[in-house]
Scaffold this active site. Structure first.
Site, PDB file in Angstrom:
ATOM      1  N   PHE A   1      -5.650   5.323  -0.042  1.00  0.00           N
ATOM      2  CA  PHE A   1      -4.671   4.241  -0.018  1.00  0.00           C
ATOM      3  C   PHE A   1      -4.698   3.516  -1.360  1.00  0.00           C
ATOM      4  CE2 PHE A   1      -3.250   4.106   4.326  1.00  0.00           C
ATOM      5  CZ  PHE A   1      -4.259   4.745   5.028  1.00  0.00           C
TER       6      PHE A   1
ATOM      7  N   PHE B   1       2.213   9.765   3.402  1.00  0.00           N
ATOM      8  CA  PHE B   1       2.573   9.635   4.821  1.00  0.00           C
ATOM      9  C   PHE B   1       3.059   8.239   5.185  1.00  0.00           C
ATOM     10  CE2 PHE B   1      -2.065   9.134   4.488  1.00  0.00           C
ATOM     11  CZ  PHE B   1      -2.256   7.877   5.042  1.00  0.00           C
ATOM     12  N   ASP B   2       2.860   7.271   4.286  1.00  0.00           N
ATOM     13  CA  ASP B   2       3.334   5.917   4.607  1.00  0.00           C
ATOM     14  C   ASP B   2       3.288   5.057   3.343  1.00  0.00           C
ATOM     15  OD1 ASP B   2       2.355   3.191   6.806  1.00  0.00           O
ATOM     16  OD2 ASP B   2       4.331   3.936   6.247  1.00  0.00           O
TER      17      ASP B   2
ATOM     18  N   ILE C   1      -7.370   0.450  10.627  1.00  0.00           N
ATOM     19  CA  ILE C   1      -8.516   1.362  10.609  1.00  0.00           C
ATOM     20  C   ILE C   1      -9.717   0.672   9.956  1.00  0.00           C
ATOM     21  CG2 ILE C   1      -7.155   3.484  10.686  1.00  0.00           C
ATOM     22  CD1 ILE C   1      -7.399   3.666   7.654  1.00  0.00           C
TER      23      ILE C   1
ATOM     24  N   TYR D   1       0.832  -1.193   0.000  1.00  0.00           N
ATOM     25  CA  TYR D   1       0.000   0.000   0.000  1.00  0.00           C
ATOM     26  C   TYR D   1       0.869   1.247   0.000  1.00  0.00           C
ATOM     27  CZ  TYR D   1       1.267   0.659   4.881  1.00  0.00           C
ATOM     28  OH  TYR D   1       1.976   0.857   6.027  1.00  0.00           O
TER      29      TYR D   1
ATOM     30  N   TYR E   1      -8.985   7.930  11.129  1.00  0.00           N
ATOM     31  CA  TYR E   1      -8.476   8.343  12.446  1.00  0.00           C
ATOM     32  C   TYR E   1      -9.344   9.405  13.121  1.00  0.00           C
ATOM     33  CZ  TYR E   1      -4.432   5.622  11.155  1.00  0.00           C
ATOM     34  OH  TYR E   1      -3.617   4.588  10.794  1.00  0.00           O
TER      35      TYR E   1
END
Length: 561
Positions: A137, A74-75, A94, A64, A120
Site C-alpha cells: 500500500f 486492486f484499489d 486489516i 492510498y 487477508y
C-alpha cells in the site's frame, strides 16, 4: 474495496497491538525500508511533519493505492478522489494498517508491505486478492483527529481517555447508564453522578450528554469540552443539592463514562411494538417465520397486573409456539423473530398488535379493551424452519407444495395476509430451478403458476391492486394464455382505473375461452365502469367549456369556433 477494509482483521486484536512501534521507523531516511513487526515493512517516500503520530482511537484520513507484489492494482482512494477515513486500532481495517499507520507522521508518504498474516490471511478476499497474498500500500497520512468535534459546529469536543469495547453505539431509543462529573473552567463542580440511567433521546443534565453518548462505546471514558449552546446557554443553571451554579454562557468540562446500555428497538415501522433488551442473547441467529420457539413469558398490564405467566414455575416447561401462525398476539410474534437465543427482553405492545378493542380473558386476569400490554420474554431456544438453500430439489418441491396447501387453508379461512405469505414462501423455495431435472422444472412451473395466481387473489382481497397486477404478469410470462391471470389482472387494472388495459385483458381472455362466465361478468362490469367514466369525463369538459364561455362573455369577446 472500502468494504473489505471495514471487516475485522484476521485473527482479531491482541495485547501486543497496543505497543508503540514508532521507534522502529522514526529514523528512516527517504528511500530506506525497515521491518516494523511480524514481517510488516515500511519504506519512506516522503518525510512527515513534526514528531507526533496517531494513537489507537484517533480518526485518521489517508490516501492510498493498493497493489499485489506483481504490480496489479486492486484499489485506490486516489482514483476515487476521496480520502479514506477510519478509526485507528479498532479493527476497522486489516491489522497491517493498524500497526503501520501508527508509525506515520502527518503528511508522511510511505509504502507498507504487508504479509498475508496481517492482511487477508489464508483465504484472501476474492476475487481481487488471492489467498496468502502479500500486499503493498502506497499510503499518505493526510491528517488525524484525536479530539473529535462531535457536533461538527465546535459546540462539543470529545477527547477519548479510555477506549471502549466492541463497536456499537447507543441509539435514540436506548437506555444508557453513565457516570459523569461536570466542572466550570475554574474547576468548580456543577454536576455529578456515580450512575444515572436515561433514554438517549430524552437526555440528562445538559444536551451535550445525549450528543456524546451516541458517539461512545461501552466502557468508554471521555473528556468533553462543552460550549454554552450544548450546556446551559444564556440562562445558566442555579446552584442545587450541593452543586455549584452554572453562570450564563459558561463553557463546561465534563468527564463522562458510558457504563452500559439497554438496546431499545422498534419492532414495527409505526413504533407500536417496542423491544428493550434486558440481557443480550447469543450469536447472530434469530427465529424465522415458521420457527418453533420456546420462551419463558410474563404478561402484564400497565398497572402491573400479571395476566399471563408461562415457563416460570417449578419444573414447568417453557411455553412453545410456532411463529407466524397466530398462536400468540401479533406484536409478540414479531418481537420474538427479532430476538437471539438466550436473550431476555421487555416488549411493549400497543392494542393494534395485542388484543385490540375487545376484552380478552387470559390465564390469570382479564385484558381490558384497547390495552397496551407488556411481555417479559426469555427466548430459551428455537428451531428455525428450513430454508431453501438447505434443501435438495426434491425437498424444495415438497416444501413449496406444503406451503401452497397451507396458503389454501388460510385463504379459505379468510386470512388473506397469512395466505399471501405462504404462497410467497412457496415460490421462493423453487425460484431458482437451474439444477432441476426437466420433470422437476415442469412441477416447479405448475407450482409457480398456481401460487402466484392464488397470491394475486389474496392481493385483490387486500386491495393491493398493483401487486396483484405484477403477480398476474409473472404468470403470463410463464403461460401467455392463462385465462385466470388475464381475468385477475383485468380486475386489478379496473381498480387502478387503467380501463383500456383491463379491456385488452378481458377481450384476450374471451378469445381464449369465449364461454367463461366469470370473464363475461367482468366484461359487463367493465362496460358499466367505462360508461360511468365517459359520463364523468363529458361532465368535466362540459363544465370547463361553460366556465370558459362565461369568462369570455364577461370580457366581451366571442368564443372562437
Amino acid at each position: 474495496m472500502d468494504e473489505d477494509f471495514e471487516m475485522p482483521p484476521v485473527g482479531g486484536m491482541n495485547e501486543d497491538d497496543d505497543m508503540d512501534f514508532g521507534d522502529a521507523s522514526s529514523f528512516l531516511k527517504v528511500g530506506e525500508e525497515k521491518e516494523i513487526q511480524q514481517g510488516l515493512k515500511k519504506k519512506l517516500l516522503k518525510e512527515g511533519e513534526g514528531y507526533e503520530t496517531p494513537e489507537n482511537g484517533d480518526e485518521v484520513e489517508v490516501h492510498y493505492t493498493g497493489t499485489l507484489l506483481d504490480g496489479t492494482k486492486f484499489d485506490s482512494s486516489r482514483d476515487r478522489g476521496t480520502p479514506f477515513k477510519f478509526t485507528l486500532g479498532q479493527g476497522q481495517v486489516i491489522k497491517g494498517w493498524d500497526i503501520g499507520i501508527k508509525t506515520m507522521k502527518k503528511g508522511e508518504n510511505a509504502v507498507l508491505t504487508i504479509p498475508s498474516e496481517l492482511a487477508y490471511g489464508e483465504s484472501g478476499s476474492p476475487p481481487t486478492i488471492p489467498a496468502k497474498a502479500t500486499l503493498q500500500f502506497d499510503v499518505e497520512l493526510l491528517s488525524w483527529s484525536s479530539v473529535k468535534d462531535i457536533c461538527k459546529d465546535g459546540g462539543v469536543f470529545k477527547k477519548i481517555l479510555a477506549v471502549g469495547e466492541k463497536w456499537e453505539n447507543p441509539k435514540d431509543l436506548d437506555e444508557v447508564l453513565v457516570k459523569y462529573e461536570a466542572r466550570l473552567e475554574d474547576g468548580t463542580v456543577v454536576g455529578r453522578s456515580d450512575g444515572v440511567e436515561f433514554t438517549v433521546k430524552d437526555g440528562h443534565f445538559c444536551p451535550a450528554l445525549a450528543k456524546a453518548v451516541k458517539t461512545m462505546k461501552k466502557a468508554e471514558k471521555v473528556l468533553l469540552t462543552v460550549k454554552p449552546q450544548y450546556g446551559f446557554g444564556e440562562k445558566g443553571k442555579p446552584a442545587s443539592g450541593g452543586e455549584g451554579a452554572v453562570p450564563p454562557n459558561a463553557t463546561l468540562d465534563i468527564n463522562l463514562e458510558l457504563v452500559s446500555w439497554k438496546t431499545v428497538s422498534e419492532v414495527t415501522d409505526d413504533n407500536k411494538v417496542i423491544k428493550k433488551i434486558l440481557k443480550e442473547g447469543e450469536g447472530y441467529e434469530r427465529p424465522n417465520e415458521g420457527a418453533v420457539v420456546k420462551v419463558k413469558l410474563i404478561g402484564k398490564l400497565q398497572d402491573g397486573t400479571v395476566f399471563l405467566k408461562k415457563g416460570h414455575g417449578d419444573n414447568e416447561e417453557p411455553f412453545e409456539f410456532k411463529t407466524d401462525e397466530e398462536q400468540v398476539v401479533d406484536g409478540l410474534d414479531r418481537a420474538v423473530m427479532k430476538m437471539k437465543k438466550g436473550e431476555v427482553a421487555l416488549v411493549t405492545i400497543e392494542p393494534e398488535y395485542a388484543f385490540g378493542s375487545t376484552e380478552s380473558q387470559q390465564e390469570l386476569a382479564v385484558v381490558p379493551p384497547n390495552s397496551t400490554i407488556y411481555y417479559e420474554v426469555d427466548l430459551v431456544t428455537f428451531d428455525k424452519e428450513r430454508e431453501s438453500w438447505d434443501m435438495n430439489t426434491e425437498e424444495k418441491l415438497e416444501a413449496a407444495s406444503k406451503k401452497k396447501e397451507e396458503g389454501n387453508s388460510k385463504f379459505k379461512a379468510g386470512k388473506y395476509a397469512l395466505a399471501s405469505k405462504r404462497y410467497e414462501k412457496a415460490v421462493k423455495f423453487i425460484e431458482y430451478d437451474t439444477s432441476f431435472s426437466e420433470e422437476e422444472k415442469k412441477q416447479a412451473k405448475a407450482l409457480k403458476v398456481a401460487c402466484n395466481l392464488n397470491d394475486a387473489a389474496c392481493k385483490l382481497k387486500l386491495k393491493d391492486y398493483k401487486q396483484a397486477e405484477k403477480l398476474c404478469t409473472k404468470v403470463l410470462e410463464l403461460e401467455s394464455t392463462n385465462v385466470k391471470a388475464l381475468y385477475r389482472r383485468a380486475q386489478a387494472y379496473m381498480e387502478l382505473a387503467d380501463l383500456d388495459l383491463a379491456e385488452f385483458d378481458v377481450k384476450k381472455a374471451l378469445e381464449i375461452d369465449p364461454n367463461n362466465r366469470e370473464v363475461k361478468l367482468e366484461q359487463r362490469r367493465l362496460k358499466e365502469k367505462m360508461k360511468e367514466f365517459n359520463k364523468k369525463e363529458a361532465k368535466f369538459y362540459g363544465n370547463m367549456f361553460a366556465k370558459l364561455t362565461k369568462e369570455a362573455s364577461k370580457d366581451g369577446e366571442p368564443m372562437s369556433t
